[in-house]
Each structure stands twice: as structure tokens, then as C-alpha cells.
Design a protein around this motif. Structure first.
Motif, short mmCIF file in Angstrom:
data_model
loop_
_atom_site.label_atom_id
_atom_site.label_comp_id
_atom_site.label_asym_id
_atom_site.label_seq_id
_atom_site.Cartn_x
_atom_site.Cartn_y
_atom_site.Cartn_z
N ALA A 191 0.83 -1.20 0.00
CA ALA A 191 0.00 0.00 0.00
C ALA A 191 0.86 1.25 0.00
O ALA A 191 0.54 2.25 -0.66
CB ALA A 191 -0.92 -0.02 1.21
N ALA A 192 1.98 1.23 0.73
CA ALA A 192 2.89 2.37 0.74
C ALA A 192 3.53 2.56 -0.63
O ALA A 192 3.67 3.69 -1.11
CB ALA A 192 3.95 2.18 1.81
N THR A 250 8.46 5.90 2.34
CA THR A 250 9.10 7.20 2.53
C THR A 250 10.52 7.01 3.02
O THR A 250 10.79 6.18 3.90
CB THR A 250 8.30 8.03 3.55
OG1 THR A 250 6.93 8.07 3.15
CG2 THR A 250 8.85 9.43 3.66
N ASP A 287 5.64 4.93 6.07
CA ASP A 287 4.56 5.25 5.14
C ASP A 287 4.13 6.67 5.48
O ASP A 287 3.26 6.88 6.33
CB ASP A 287 3.42 4.26 5.28
CG ASP A 287 2.28 4.54 4.31
OD1 ASP A 287 2.43 5.45 3.46
OD2 ASP A 287 1.23 3.88 4.40
N ALA A 326 2.28 1.75 -3.48
CA ALA A 326 1.26 2.24 -4.41
C ALA A 326 1.12 3.75 -4.35
O ALA A 326 0.65 4.38 -5.31
CB ALA A 326 -0.07 1.57 -4.11
N LYS A 327 1.54 4.33 -3.22
CA LYS A 327 1.48 5.79 -3.06
C LYS A 327 2.83 6.44 -3.37
O LYS A 327 3.02 7.63 -3.11
CB LYS A 327 1.05 6.14 -1.63
CG LYS A 327 -0.37 5.70 -1.29
CD LYS A 327 -0.77 6.11 0.11
CE LYS A 327 -0.05 5.31 1.16
NZ LYS A 327 -0.54 5.60 2.54
#
Length: 517
Positions: free
Chosen positions: A231-232, A239, A373, A234-235
Motif C-alpha cells: 500500500a505504501a 518514505t 509510510d 502504491a502511493k
């Protein structure tokens, strides 16, 4: 007497020393001598106790929480005065003075009871509905109206293993929470004819199973962690921070115990649940192990607490109440986030950012990797050593793994105030389903606080199992260790230097020594 510490206006003498008493001499509150040079550790808590207690290894008597530069006069009988010999130990964990004072503050629990007393106690007080806290436990002489006692229960059973069909009934434990079972002797709830006279707890008190089991669909920690990582990504993540941009979370934290605080982790303390609710989370083998603990800490009064014997705490005890592990020093770097805390032993948890698991053998606190994230820290802990929560709670296996998230919390003005933490526990051997714990950790101070320090803990104890129960041994016992009296030299002198002539402390004349000054 010169105080060893000055803290917050208190002048403190050696409050973490040990008082060695011979076996067979059971003091009472009226017949115990204690002054500021002879404070005691509790026989079930070791030298890290935050309270002053007089003990002889069989029956502990609370002498009070009073620390001062003057002596505390308490009368003794002649026999006990002759037999009592105090031995002062330099404190090994001076920061516990602060913790002890914290326990007495309004934000801490109303009372701390860390151990049990052996022997008959006064009968349980009459019904006290509406009163709470470990030291102020709601106590009942029997079940509520309309609820019949079982023919046999934990306090009357001769073999709890044969009562397995009754373990799912809260009446089997007389509606006591796990922690109330552990404290049933020191809270004077065992009655006048123990253990069958033990008091009942509040049968209406519980924290629902639905709030404890994980709300997520994942079956394993690996599946859960990889889903959060995906999910991280996908964004555009995960980080990556530098020294200049790493979130400024550094500082000192404490569990948020204020009004309205999140109770999502307190089920791990054993203070908010009926025993059958906790058992319903466990596999049959681990149910059996928990009831074994309940029986021997409660009716049998034979606790085997890890901290009593300076044994490791183990990963899940980071969430436990008495370990103080949730009050930590937090250090942030781009490659590692470090949590440092403890009360009887040191808890050192490190999150290695962007790394994979490489440990080949289980670790007491596991091996933790993680990623960012945005401003949420996601961690995965694996390779955990099997151990126990003790205090009438459950064990876990070496298959335990956790997935945790730490999210920044802000007040109404947008000021950073702490971390909202969630942990999901995966253990297919011990748990029927993954479990959840959540808590807010409030930042108490930043690194620029001039008075904050972390004092490394060295757990020292002269508690040993004597006939299956923890007892503080005296110097006459070969297992006694004089930690601050050069124990290595004592051993050599006892076994290898008997009868030797020893030179004086210095054979060099003082006028010669003065040349070198």
C-alpha cells in the motif's frame, strides 16, 4: 545519615537495599525494625521494588512508602531484634526512585501491589461494589444474587487439570481477574482459611473478546506487513528520510493514563478481564498453561515471576503493566528507531528501517524491521523467544510475531503530543486468532530536558526458590551473593586461600607514598 539522592525535594537514603532475615522468623507490622540504612526488597519482586517492605522470604509485610534522611523508628521484639541483621546494598537502579514517586502521583495507579504474602490473612472485607484498582479491589463474599457457586472451583480443587470442562465458567475463578488471582494474598482477599476462603471478584467486569482479537483479515505477520508495504509503494513509498527530515519524535514517553485514555492494551495487564475471556483466545495447550499459572500463583501462593529471579522479561512483557517498558526513551535516526526502557531489566527495542530479518536464533525481544509510510512507522518483529507474561496470564511460543504501527498524535492546536500505537500479535501455536493491542504514548519531555537520564539497569537478587516458593536467602545460604562486597574475591578466599597469611593493606611507608602525590 547522609542521603544518597535528592529528587524533587525528597532526600532519599538507600531504598533499594536488602534486609536479610533468618528463616522461621515471621515479622509482623508491629515487630519489624527498619531504618533508612536497611530498606528491603520484596521476596517476590527482587531489589527493584519501588516500595519499602520487611520480609523474611515467607511472609512480606509492608512498612510503608516513607523515604527521608532520618531513620524510620519501628519497634522490634527482643527475639526479632537479635535475629535481624541488615545488609545495605548500593542501589543498582537509581532511576527507580523516580518511578516509585510516579506511582504515588495522581496519574499513576492508586496502589501498587507487586507480590503475595504466605500464610493466613484476615477474612475478606464485606461487599465493596463500585471500588476499583489493584490495591482497592471490589470484593464479594460470594457470587451475585441468582448465581450459584460451582461444586468445585480453582480454590477448592485438588487437581485443576481434571476441571477443564469448568475453565470456561467465570465462577470457577470466583470472577477474579488474572491480576486479582496474583494479588489475592497481598490484597487480604484470601480469607481466614486459605485457599478455600478466597473472596470473589466482580462478576460483571470484563473487556470483550471482540475488542481483543485482530480486526484484520491477515493470517500471518508476513502477509500483514507485505500488504502494508504494498500500500505504501502504491502511493510512491516507502518514505525515505534523511537526518534533517526524520520525524522529530525524540524524547521521553509514558503510557497515557489520563481520563478517557485508550484501554486497548490493558487486557495484557490481566486487570480488566474475566479469566475465561482470556482463555478463549488461547489454544488448548496454552489454556492449560495459563490455568497452571493461575492455580500456583493464586491458591498455591507460589509465584514464579521472571523479575523476581532476574530472568529476562520477553517480548510481550513490553506491553505489561509492572515492567514499566511502556515508559521509554525514544531515539530517532534515518536508519534506526530505538526504544529504551525497563524497571527490573532493560528493554532495548530497535526498528531497523528498510532491512530484512536475518537472525537465525530466537531473541528475547525479537528482531524488528520496518519502513515509513509518510509519517506512520510500520514494523514487523519476528524471531522471538518463547516466554510468559506471568502474573496469572499466558505464555507465548517462539512463533510469535508482531506487526505494529506508530502514528503521530496532535492536540487541538496541532502540537505533537505523542504516538498512537497499534500492535497485532500472531502466534499460531498459542493464539486461536491474531490479537490486538492499542495505546497512546504521551511525550513527557524532549531531549533538551536537563534532568532526564536513562540509568542502565543491572538486575540483582537474592531471591531463590525454597521448597517451590520465592524466598530471600540469608548470607548463611551458599546461594547468597554479596553483589557489592567483591563476590569474586570472596569466592577465591573461601575456596582457595583458607589459612593464608595476608600482608597489611600497604607495606610502603606513608612518607614514601607522599612523594608521588
Amino acid at each position: 545519615m547522609t542521603p544518597l539522592y535528592t529528587l524533587g525535594g525528597f532526600e532519599l537514603s538507600n531504598v533499594f537495599g536488602q534486609l536479610s532475615l533468618p528463616f522461621g522468623n515471621t515479622p509482623t507490622p508491629e515487630s519489624v525494625s527498619l531504618n533508612s540504612a536497611a530498606k528491603t526488597s520484596h521476596p517476590h519482586w527482587g531489589v527493584c521494588s519501588g516500595e519499602i517492605r520487611c520480609v523474611d522470604g515467607r511472609r512480606g509485610v509492608r512498612c510503608g512508602r516513607k523515604w527521608a534522611k532520618s531513620e524510620i523508628p519501628i519497634k522490634t521484639t527482643g527475639r526479632e531484634s537479635n535475629q535481624m541483621r541488615a545488609r545495605v546494598f548500593v542501589p543498582f537502579c537509581s532511576f527507580l526512585v523516580l518511578i516509585a514517586l510516579t506511582w504515588m502521583s495522581p496519574i499513576g495507579p492508586a496502589s501498587k501491589v507487586f507480590a503475595q504474602q504466605y500464610g493466613a490473612q484476615p477474612p475478606a472485607t464485606p461487599d465493596q461494589a463500585g471500588r476499583g484498582g489493584r490495591g482497592n479491589t471490589p470484593t464479594f463474599s460470594g457470587p451475585p444474587a441468582g448465581m450459584a457457586k460451582l461444586p468445585i472451583d480453582l480454590f477448592s480443587s485438588k487437581n485443576f487439570y481434571k476441571d477443564q470442562a469448568l475453565w470456561s465458567d467465570q465462577r470457577y475463578f470466583r470472577c477474579n481477574t488474572p491480576r486479582q488471582l496474583t494479588d489475592i494474598w497481598t490484597s487480604h482477599r484470601i480469607g481466614g482459611a486459605p485457599p478455600t476462603s478466597a473472596a470473589w471478584g466482580d462478576c460483571s467486569k470484563d473487556y470483550s473478546r471482540a475488542k481483543i482479537v485482530s480486526p484484520y483479515p491477515y493470517k500471518t505477520a508476513k502477509e500483514h506487513y507485505e500488504a502494508l508495504l504494498a500500500a505504501a509503494k502504491a502511493k510512491g513509498g516507502p518514505t525515505v528520510y534523511t537526518k534533517a527530515t526524520t520525524p522529530d519524535w525524540d524524547g521521553w514517553y509514558a503510557r497515557d493514563a489520563g481520563p478517557g485514555h485508550d484501554m486497548g492494551a490493558e487486557w495484557i495487564w490481566g486487570t480488566v478481564n474475566q479469566v475465561p475471556t482470556i482463555l478463549s483466545l488461547l489454544t488448548p495447550e496454552y489454556q492449560k498453561r495459563m490455568v497452571q499459572d493461575d492455580y500456583h500463583e493464586g491458591p498455591d501462593n507460589a509465584p514464579q515471576w521472571p523479575s523476581s529471579f532476574c530472568q529476562p522479561d520477553g517480548l510481550m512483557r513490553w506491553w505489561a503493566e509492572a515492567t514499566n517498558a511502556g515508559n521509554f526513551q525514544l531515539t530517532m535516526t534515518p536508519w534506526k528507531v530505538q526504544f529504551l526502557s525497563g524497571i527490573a531489566v532493560n528493554f532495548l527495542r530497535q526498528v531497523l528501517i528498510g532491512k530484512d530479518h536475518v537472525q537465525k536464533v530466537p531473541q528475547w525481544y525479537g528482531e524488528t524491521v520496518g519502513f515509513w509510510d509518510g509519517t506512520t512507522l510500520v514494523t514487523w518483529t519476528a524471531n522471538v523467544q518463547a516466554w510468559t507474561l506471568s502474573h496469572s496470564m499466558f505464555e507465548w511460543s517462539d512463533k510469535l510475531e508482531t506487526v505494529e504501527t506508530y502514528k503521530p498524535a496532535y492536540d487541538a492546536s496541532g502540537k505533537f503530543v505523542g504516538l498512537d500505537h497499534e500492535a497485532i500479535f500472531y502466534d499460531p501455536d498459542a493464539f486461536l486468532r491474531p490479537l490486538r493491542a492499542s495505546y497512546r504514548f504521551a511525550r513527557q519531555a524532549t531531549p533538551d530536558d536537563p534532568n532526564r537520564r536513562y540509568t542502565y539497569i543491572e538486575c540483582l537478587t537474592n531471591l531463590r526458590n525454597v521448597n517451590g516458593r520465592p524466598a530471600q536467602v540469608t548470607e548463611a545460604d551458599p546461594r547468597f551473593i554479596d553483589y557489592y562486597g567483591r563476590p569474586w574475591a570472596q569466592n577465591w578466599e573461601k575456596y582457595f586461600e583458607v589459612g593464608w597469611d595476608k600482608p597489611a593493606d600497604s607495606g610502603v611507608p606513608q612518607d614514601v607514598l607522599s612523594i608521588f602525590k
